[in-house]
Write a protein that holds these residues in place. Structure first.
Motif, mmCIF file in Angstrom:
data_model
loop_
_atom_site.group_PDB
_atom_site.id
_atom_site.type_symbol
_atom_site.label_atom_id
_atom_site.label_comp_id
_atom_site.label_asym_id
_atom_site.label_seq_id
_atom_site.Cartn_x
_atom_site.Cartn_y
_atom_site.Cartn_z
ATOM 1 N N HIS A 22 0.822 -1.216 0.000
ATOM 2 C CA HIS A 22 0.000 0.000 0.000
ATOM 3 C C HIS A 22 0.857 1.269 0.000
ATOM 4 O O HIS A 22 0.390 2.320 -0.413
ATOM 5 N N ARG A 23 2.107 1.182 0.428
ATOM 6 C CA ARG A 23 2.994 2.346 0.386
ATOM 7 C C ARG A 23 3.667 2.474 -0.985
ATOM 8 O O ARG A 23 3.831 3.573 -1.494
ATOM 9 N N THR A 27 4.121 5.524 -3.930
ATOM 10 C CA THR A 27 5.374 6.067 -4.469
ATOM 11 C C THR A 27 5.581 5.735 -5.946
ATOM 12 O O THR A 27 6.261 6.488 -6.646
ATOM 13 N N ILE A 49 9.651 5.700 3.256
ATOM 14 C CA ILE A 49 8.215 5.774 2.998
ATOM 15 C C ILE A 49 7.577 4.398 2.874
ATOM 16 O O ILE A 49 6.420 4.214 3.249
ATOM 17 N N THR A 50 8.302 3.404 2.359
ATOM 18 C CA THR A 50 7.651 2.133 2.017
ATOM 19 C C THR A 50 7.993 0.953 2.912
ATOM 20 O O THR A 50 7.246 -0.022 2.929
ATOM 21 N N HIS A 55 8.319 2.859 7.968
ATOM 22 C CA HIS A 55 7.101 3.599 7.652
ATOM 23 C C HIS A 55 6.491 4.192 8.925
ATOM 24 O O HIS A 55 6.255 3.495 9.889
ATOM 25 N N ARG A 56 6.327 5.468 8.920
ATOM 26 C CA ARG A 56 5.740 6.237 10.012
ATOM 27 C C ARG A 56 6.595 6.283 11.291
ATOM 28 O O ARG A 56 6.102 6.647 12.360
ATOM 29 N N THR A 67 3.608 11.795 8.299
ATOM 30 C CA THR A 67 4.019 11.520 6.929
ATOM 31 C C THR A 67 2.864 11.848 5.999
ATOM 32 O O THR A 67 1.727 11.449 6.250
#
Length: 194
Positions: A22-23, A27, A49-50, A55-56, A67
């Motif tokens: 989902h990330r 991107t 980000i992924t 992530h986060r 984010t």
């Protein structure tokens, strides 16, 4: 840590986990749009980000910052450059962007301007129209260095608020904190490291 030890793999963080579908779905379109302009997302940005464990991670330590990935956006500095919004504070007073220079270099910049929205008319205290500022400020030479600094400073801030003693802190955090202390090497004048 020596900046040369930051090679985009987040080794200092530990296990960064696998990419989250989902990330990468967020991107991948940005990467495709950038490719048309001859630009690409750096590996450390994609990891932050992924990856499941990264992530986060900034959100958890950021005191309400979160984010928020949007882009690519035109640069206010050079029409050949692009920016990708990736992080904002809790009230959107400051936003951090991945800045992609047309030469292929990348850095993290920040601004009090949200470049993802068209600015409406703004008015000054006497009712005069005020043009929005288009300023951006250099923050870090890479996303990984930005993340390291952000997390270190968040942990130090928490330690200060909790009145922890220096002996209770991780030696790496103490070393990071020491870079803010002026040295006595310049004829009595303190020099702040970069």
């Amino acid at each position: 840590m020596d900046e040369e030890s930051f090679v985009g793999d987040f080794a200092w963080f530990g296990d960064i986990g696998d990419p989250l579908d989902h990330r990468t779905a967020g991107t991948d379109p940005i990467a495709s749009d950038l490719a048309r302009d001859g630009l690409s997302l750096p590996a450390d940005f994609l990891a932050l980000i992924t990856r499941a464990n990264l992530h986060r991670c900034l959100d958890r330590e950021g005191g309400g910052a979160w984010t928020d990935v949007t882009g690519p956006l035109p640069s206010p500095v050079d029409p050949a450059d692009r920016m990708v919004l990736f992080f904002r504070d809790q009230q959107s007073c400051i936003m951090w962007y991945l800045y992609l220079h047309h030469s292929g270099q990348a850095a993290v910049v920040c601004s009090d301007r949200d470049f993802t929205v068209e600015p409406g008319l703004r008015y000054g205290p006497d009712g005069e129209i005020v043009l929005p500022r288009r300023e951006i400020f250099w923050t870090a030479p890479s996303v990984e260095i930005f993340a390291y600094r952000f997390l270190a400073e968040a942990r130090l801030t928490l330690a200060i608020h909790e009145k922890q003693r220096a002996g209770e802190l991780d030696p790496e955090l103490l070393a990071y904190l020491a870079h803010y202390v002026p040295s006595s090497s310049s004829e009595g004048c303190g020099r702040m490291p970069r």
